[in-house]
Design a protein around this motif. Structure first.
Motif, PDB file in Angstrom:
ATOM      1  N   THR A  73       0.871  -1.326  -0.036  1.00  0.00           N
ATOM      2  CA  THR A  73       0.083  -0.010  -0.170  1.00  0.00           C
ATOM      3  C   THR A  73       0.917   1.269   0.033  1.00  0.00           C
ATOM      4  O   THR A  73       2.069   1.275   0.486  1.00  0.00           O
ATOM      5  N   SER A  74       0.388   2.236  -0.646  1.00  0.00           N
ATOM      6  CA  SER A  74       1.063   3.487  -0.850  1.00  0.00           C
ATOM      7  C   SER A  74       0.138   4.833  -0.831  1.00  0.00           C
ATOM      8  O   SER A  74      -0.818   4.623  -1.502  1.00  0.00           O
ATOM      9  N   THR A  75       0.395   5.764  -0.320  1.00  0.00           N
ATOM     10  CA  THR A  75      -0.238   7.002  -0.450  1.00  0.00           C
ATOM     11  C   THR A  75       0.487   8.054  -0.944  1.00  0.00           C
ATOM     12  O   THR A  75       0.113   9.229  -1.450  1.00  0.00           O
ATOM     13  N   THR A  76       1.725   7.688  -1.658  1.00  0.00           N
ATOM     14  CA  THR A  76       2.793   8.696  -2.417  1.00  0.00           C
ATOM     15  C   THR A  76       2.293   8.654  -3.823  1.00  0.00           C
ATOM     16  O   THR A  76       2.155   7.510  -4.339  1.00  0.00           O
ATOM     17  N   ARG A  80       2.025   5.447  -6.316  1.00  0.00           N
ATOM     18  CA  ARG A  80       0.922   5.079  -6.670  1.00  0.00           C
ATOM     19  C   ARG A  80       0.962   4.860  -8.337  1.00  0.00           C
ATOM     20  O   ARG A  80       0.253   3.736  -8.793  1.00  0.00           O
ATOM     21  N   GLU A 132      -9.383   6.183  -1.628  1.00  0.00           N
ATOM     22  CA  GLU A 132      -9.179   7.147  -0.650  1.00  0.00           C
ATOM     23  C   GLU A 132      -9.331   6.142   0.598  1.00  0.00           C
ATOM     24  O   GLU A 132     -10.381   5.573   0.603  1.00  0.00           O
ATOM     25  N   LYS A 133      -8.504   6.435   1.763  1.00  0.00           N
ATOM     26  CA  LYS A 133      -8.840   6.092   2.899  1.00  0.00           C
ATOM     27  C   LYS A 133      -8.517   6.989   3.804  1.00  0.00           C
ATOM     28  O   LYS A 133      -7.296   7.441   3.965  1.00  0.00           O
ATOM     29  N   GLU A 136      -7.101  10.282   2.299  1.00  0.00           N
ATOM     30  CA  GLU A 136      -5.855  10.317   1.814  1.00  0.00           C
ATOM     31  C   GLU A 136      -5.823   9.379   0.549  1.00  0.00           C
ATOM     32  O   GLU A 136      -6.607   8.492   0.768  1.00  0.00           O
ATOM     33  N   PRO A 137      -5.371   9.739  -0.428  1.00  0.00           N
ATOM     34  CA  PRO A 137      -5.321   8.848  -1.913  1.00  0.00           C
ATOM     35  C   PRO A 137      -4.269   7.842  -1.486  1.00  0.00           C
ATOM     36  O   PRO A 137      -3.506   7.725  -0.502  1.00  0.00           O
ATOM     37  N   ILE A 138      -5.011   6.419  -1.859  1.00  0.00           N
ATOM     38  CA  ILE A 138      -4.146   5.202  -1.592  1.00  0.00           C
ATOM     39  C   ILE A 138      -4.267   4.335  -2.786  1.00  0.00           C
ATOM     40  O   ILE A 138      -5.255   4.229  -3.348  1.00  0.00           O
TER      41      ILE A 138
END
Length: 175
Positions: A73-76, A80, A132-133, A136-138
């Motif tokens: 998983t990543s939010t960067t 992504r 989003e979670k 925050e984009p994920i």
């Protein structure tokens, strides 16, 4: 002879690089990674349970037949974007059938599988989620390999707190 060896190597190169396409995420700073191997599942399967709990026995039977679970998983944003490209490449070269797509609550979730040896079983279940979670984009990549009973899978992913686990309850009906 050298030319044949070079041609064979070049022909195998895409397959070799594809196998490594998700392994690179294990060491990336902006990626949360979870990898469980067959050794872990075999160890869990040896847990002694009383015979009067058939539900627990079914659960152990499910995990005993798994080879590996990988989740990244990543939010960067840059990671992504890279994940999306790697997923598209993986799907294009690995003969996976789409099981279902879900778009709700700001999430796009796609499930794919490789056929297993028996009905209602798959040898790989692959999920890619973008969305989003907690605002925050994920992006999430999930790959589960082994002899996977789809009727038991949603329980496992719920227990592991995997994003998209709720949607897996519907996968059994789509296979």
């Amino acid at each position: 002879m050298k030319k044949i060896a070079i041609i064979v190597f070049i022909g195998l190169l895409p397959m070799l690089s594809q196998a490594q396409s998700f392994a690179k995420y294990e060491d990336m700073k902006d990626v949360d990674a979870m990898v469980m191997t067959s050794k872990m599942f075999k160890m869990l399967a040896k847990v002694d349970l009383s015979d009067d709990n058939p539900e627990a026995r079914e659960y152990l039977k499910l995990i005993e037949n798994l080879d590996e679970i990988k989740m990244f998983t990543s939010t960067t944003a840059s990671v992504r974007s890279e994940m999306q490209k790697d997923v598209e490449s993986y799907l294009n070269s690995n003969n996976l059938d789409q099981l279902m797509r879900v778009k709700e609550d700001g999430k796009n979730i796609r499930f794919y599988s490789k056929s297993g040896k028996r009905d209602n079983y798959v040898s790989e279940l692959f999920m890619f989620m973008e969305g989003e979670k907690e605002g925050e984009p994920i992006s999430v990549i999930l790959s589960i390999t082994g002899e996977i009973d789809l009727s038991q899978l949603s329980r496992l992913t719920s227990d592991l707190k995997i994003p998209g686990a709720e949607e897996l309850k519907n996968v059994e009906n789509k296979s």
